[in-house]
Design a protein around this motif. Sequence first.
Motif, PDB file in Angstrom:
ATOM      1  N   LEU A 270       0.894  -1.170   0.000  1.00  0.00           N
ATOM      2  CA  LEU A 270      -0.105  -0.111  -0.148  1.00  0.00           C
ATOM      3  C   LEU A 270       0.996   1.316  -0.075  1.00  0.00           C
ATOM      4  O   LEU A 270       0.366   2.193  -0.472  1.00  0.00           O
ATOM      5  N   ALA A 271       1.973   1.253   0.584  1.00  0.00           N
ATOM      6  CA  ALA A 271       2.955   2.273   0.517  1.00  0.00           C
ATOM      7  C   ALA A 271       3.565   2.407  -0.558  1.00  0.00           C
ATOM      8  O   ALA A 271       4.557   3.492  -0.757  1.00  0.00           O
ATOM      9  N   GLY A 272       3.512   1.608  -1.616  1.00  0.00           N
ATOM     10  CA  GLY A 272       4.153   1.587  -2.788  1.00  0.00           C
ATOM     11  C   GLY A 272       5.581   1.044  -2.735  1.00  0.00           C
ATOM     12  O   GLY A 272       6.116   1.432  -3.823  1.00  0.00           O
ATOM     13  N   VAL A 273       6.090   0.396  -1.669  1.00  0.00           N
ATOM     14  CA  VAL A 273       7.585   0.143  -1.631  1.00  0.00           C
ATOM     15  C   VAL A 273       7.520  -1.197  -2.331  1.00  0.00           C
ATOM     16  O   VAL A 273       8.331  -1.706  -3.240  1.00  0.00           O
ATOM     17  N   LEU A 274       6.594  -2.176  -2.102  1.00  0.00           N
ATOM     18  CA  LEU A 274       6.493  -3.337  -2.873  1.00  0.00           C
ATOM     19  C   LEU A 274       5.002  -3.279  -3.640  1.00  0.00           C
ATOM     20  O   LEU A 274       4.179  -2.795  -3.216  1.00  0.00           O
ATOM     21  N   GLN A 275       5.490  -3.659  -4.802  1.00  0.00           N
ATOM     22  CA  GLN A 275       4.201  -3.456  -5.870  1.00  0.00           C
ATOM     23  C   GLN A 275       3.642  -4.973  -6.282  1.00  0.00           C
ATOM     24  O   GLN A 275       3.673  -5.434  -7.756  1.00  0.00           O
ATOM     25  N   CYS A 276       3.638  -5.875  -5.195  1.00  0.00           N
ATOM     26  CA  CYS A 276       2.983  -7.061  -5.615  1.00  0.00           C
ATOM     27  C   CYS A 276       2.078  -7.649  -4.367  1.00  0.00           C
ATOM     28  O   CYS A 276       2.397  -6.854  -3.451  1.00  0.00           O
ATOM     29  N   ARG A 277       1.415  -8.426  -4.462  1.00  0.00           N
ATOM     30  CA  ARG A 277       0.621  -9.157  -3.464  1.00  0.00           C
ATOM     31  C   ARG A 277       1.383  -9.953  -2.514  1.00  0.00           C
ATOM     32  O   ARG A 277       2.424 -10.473  -2.744  1.00  0.00           O
ATOM     33  N   PRO A 278       0.934  -9.682  -1.115  1.00  0.00           N
ATOM     34  CA  PRO A 278       1.697 -10.732  -0.064  1.00  0.00           C
ATOM     35  C   PRO A 278       1.739 -12.114  -0.489  1.00  0.00           C
ATOM     36  O   PRO A 278       0.810 -12.524  -1.177  1.00  0.00           O
ATOM     37  N   PHE A 279       2.968 -12.805  -0.065  1.00  0.00           N
ATOM     38  CA  PHE A 279       3.064 -14.194  -0.469  1.00  0.00           C
ATOM     39  C   PHE A 279       3.392 -14.496  -1.951  1.00  0.00           C
ATOM     40  O   PHE A 279       3.431 -15.583  -2.257  1.00  0.00           O
ATOM     41  N   SER A 280       3.408 -13.443  -2.847  1.00  0.00           N
ATOM     42  CA  SER A 280       3.551 -13.726  -4.213  1.00  0.00           C
ATOM     43  C   SER A 280       5.078 -13.581  -4.512  1.00  0.00           C
ATOM     44  O   SER A 280       5.770 -12.835  -3.632  1.00  0.00           O
ATOM     45  N   VAL A 281       5.729 -14.072  -5.499  1.00  0.00           N
ATOM     46  CA  VAL A 281       7.077 -14.087  -6.022  1.00  0.00           C
ATOM     47  C   VAL A 281       7.185 -13.020  -6.659  1.00  0.00           C
ATOM     48  O   VAL A 281       6.502 -12.648  -7.679  1.00  0.00           O
ATOM     49  N   CYS A 282       8.133 -11.973  -6.211  1.00  0.00           N
ATOM     50  CA  CYS A 282       8.510 -10.594  -6.855  1.00  0.00           C
ATOM     51  C   CYS A 282       9.804 -10.500  -7.142  1.00  0.00           C
ATOM     52  O   CYS A 282      10.572 -10.976  -6.490  1.00  0.00           O
ATOM     53  N   LYS A 283      10.071 -10.058  -8.180  1.00  0.00           N
ATOM     54  CA  LYS A 283      11.529  -9.840  -8.787  1.00  0.00           C
ATOM     55  C   LYS A 283      11.504  -8.058  -8.612  1.00  0.00           C
ATOM     56  O   LYS A 283      10.875  -7.377  -8.868  1.00  0.00           O
ATOM     57  N   PRO A 284      13.014  -7.771  -8.188  1.00  0.00           N
ATOM     58  CA  PRO A 284      13.388  -6.555  -8.083  1.00  0.00           C
ATOM     59  C   PRO A 284      13.394  -5.662  -9.446  1.00  0.00           C
ATOM     60  O   PRO A 284      13.560  -6.351 -10.490  1.00  0.00           O
ATOM     61  N   ALA A 285      12.837  -4.521  -9.280  1.00  0.00           N
ATOM     62  CA  ALA A 285      12.903  -3.711 -10.437  1.00  0.00           C
ATOM     63  C   ALA A 285      14.116  -3.661 -11.391  1.00  0.00           C
ATOM     64  O   ALA A 285      15.261  -3.562 -10.198  1.00  0.00           O
ATOM     65  N   ARG A 286      14.420  -3.614 -12.353  1.00  0.00           N
ATOM     66  CA  ARG A 286      15.881  -3.550 -12.927  1.00  0.00           C
ATOM     67  C   ARG A 286      15.978  -2.295 -13.892  1.00  0.00           C
ATOM     68  O   ARG A 286      14.930  -1.893 -14.661  1.00  0.00           O
ATOM     69  N   MET A 287      16.998  -1.504 -14.041  1.00  0.00           N
ATOM     70  CA  MET A 287      17.303  -0.531 -14.726  1.00  0.00           C
ATOM     71  C   MET A 287      18.737  -0.482 -15.359  1.00  0.00           C
ATOM     72  O   MET A 287      19.666  -0.089 -14.479  1.00  0.00           O
ATOM     73  N   PRO A 288      19.211  -0.949 -16.561  1.00  0.00           N
ATOM     74  CA  PRO A 288      20.067  -0.750 -16.961  1.00  0.00           C
ATOM     75  C   PRO A 288      20.869   0.674 -16.902  1.00  0.00           C
ATOM     76  O   PRO A 288      20.039   1.690 -17.513  1.00  0.00           O
ATOM     77  N   ILE A 289      22.030   0.895 -16.601  1.00  0.00           N
ATOM     78  CA  ILE A 289      22.600   2.117 -16.819  1.00  0.00           C
ATOM     79  C   ILE A 289      23.957   1.896 -17.432  1.00  0.00           C
ATOM     80  O   ILE A 289      24.827   0.950 -17.165  1.00  0.00           O
ATOM     81  N   VAL A 290      24.111   2.841 -18.466  1.00  0.00           N
ATOM     82  CA  VAL A 290      25.198   2.641 -19.423  1.00  0.00           C
ATOM     83  C   VAL A 290      26.030   3.979 -19.112  1.00  0.00           C
ATOM     84  O   VAL A 290      25.386   5.152 -19.299  1.00  0.00           O
TER      85      VAL A 290
ATOM     86  N   GLU B 226      30.478   1.279 -20.172  1.00  0.00           N
ATOM     87  CA  GLU B 226      30.211   0.507 -19.030  1.00  0.00           C
ATOM     88  C   GLU B 226      28.730   0.236 -19.090  1.00  0.00           C
ATOM     89  O   GLU B 226      27.813   1.334 -19.184  1.00  0.00           O
ATOM     90  N   ILE B 227      28.366  -0.861 -18.667  1.00  0.00           N
ATOM     91  CA  ILE B 227      26.939  -1.160 -18.454  1.00  0.00           C
ATOM     92  C   ILE B 227      26.748  -1.955 -17.240  1.00  0.00           C
ATOM     93  O   ILE B 227      27.576  -2.728 -16.857  1.00  0.00           O
ATOM     94  N   SER B 228      26.028  -1.507 -16.356  1.00  0.00           N
ATOM     95  CA  SER B 228      25.560  -1.899 -15.182  1.00  0.00           C
ATOM     96  C   SER B 228      23.787  -2.333 -14.824  1.00  0.00           C
ATOM     97  O   SER B 228      23.249  -1.548 -15.506  1.00  0.00           O
ATOM     98  N   ASP B 229      23.690  -3.441 -14.521  1.00  0.00           N
ATOM     99  CA  ASP B 229      22.227  -3.992 -14.188  1.00  0.00           C
ATOM    100  C   ASP B 229      22.084  -4.785 -13.040  1.00  0.00           C
ATOM    101  O   ASP B 229      23.154  -5.679 -12.824  1.00  0.00           O
ATOM    102  N   ILE B 230      20.982  -5.198 -12.865  1.00  0.00           N
ATOM    103  CA  ILE B 230      20.786  -6.094 -11.549  1.00  0.00           C
ATOM    104  C   ILE B 230      20.161  -7.494 -12.665  1.00  0.00           C
ATOM    105  O   ILE B 230      19.171  -7.172 -13.223  1.00  0.00           O
ATOM    106  N   ASP B 231      20.617  -8.438 -12.156  1.00  0.00           N
ATOM    107  CA  ASP B 231      20.369  -9.717 -12.891  1.00  0.00           C
ATOM    108  C   ASP B 231      20.449 -10.002 -14.314  1.00  0.00           C
ATOM    109  O   ASP B 231      20.810 -11.068 -14.678  1.00  0.00           O
ATOM    110  N   THR B 232      20.423  -9.034 -15.104  1.00  0.00           N
ATOM    111  CA  THR B 232      20.543  -9.163 -16.693  1.00  0.00           C
ATOM    112  C   THR B 232      21.948  -9.665 -17.041  1.00  0.00           C
ATOM    113  O   THR B 232      22.077 -10.550 -18.182  1.00  0.00           O
ATOM    114  N   LEU B 233      23.213  -9.348 -16.455  1.00  0.00           N
ATOM    115  CA  LEU B 233      24.450  -9.492 -16.792  1.00  0.00           C
ATOM    116  C   LEU B 233      24.983 -10.801 -16.284  1.00  0.00           C
ATOM    117  O   LEU B 233      26.220 -10.774 -16.179  1.00  0.00           O
TER     118      LEU B 233
END
Length: 154
Positions: free
Chosen positions: A19-39, A95-102
């Motif tokens: 509800l606070a917008g910190v997690l954008q998924c339902r309780p007890f569901s599997v959620c993946k962190p948001a990713r944002m490639p940075i070049v 240089e490219i940085s990312d969460i999970d993609t690389l």
Amino acid sequence: MKWNSFSMSLWHVGRSLSLAGVLQCRPFSVCKPARMPIVHIKTNLTQDQISDDFIKDTVKMVSGQVGKAESRVVVHVDAGQRMYLGGFDPFLLFEISDIDTLEQEADREKYTKVFFDFLSQKLPVKYERIEVVFHRLPANEVGQKGTLRSNIVI
């Protein structure tokens, strides 16, 4: 599922964060962190040699490679840098940085070829004067929107 005080607490915490917008998924569901490639592109090319269209094209290319929306890709160009690699001929560090993609070497190998081809076609830099560096980021070491990326999901 049997509800006990611990599972109810988890549900309330998840619901509150959702509800606070910190997690954008339902309780007890599997959620993946948001990713944002940075070049981050560093080059001794002048700023005049790096057009806005090049930056937009880079966003599109990276988006297509890593499977993220263009609105999630950050491209930062440092042109006019004093850089030396066996001489002052045009040089580019991509240089490219990312969460999970690389994570996978096969993916990094594929991306490397695409990045080299793209950069050498779009800019006056020879293939052998381009370096690509990958940075794999843990979601809990990147901050956004006042919290860690590991707490933000899309």
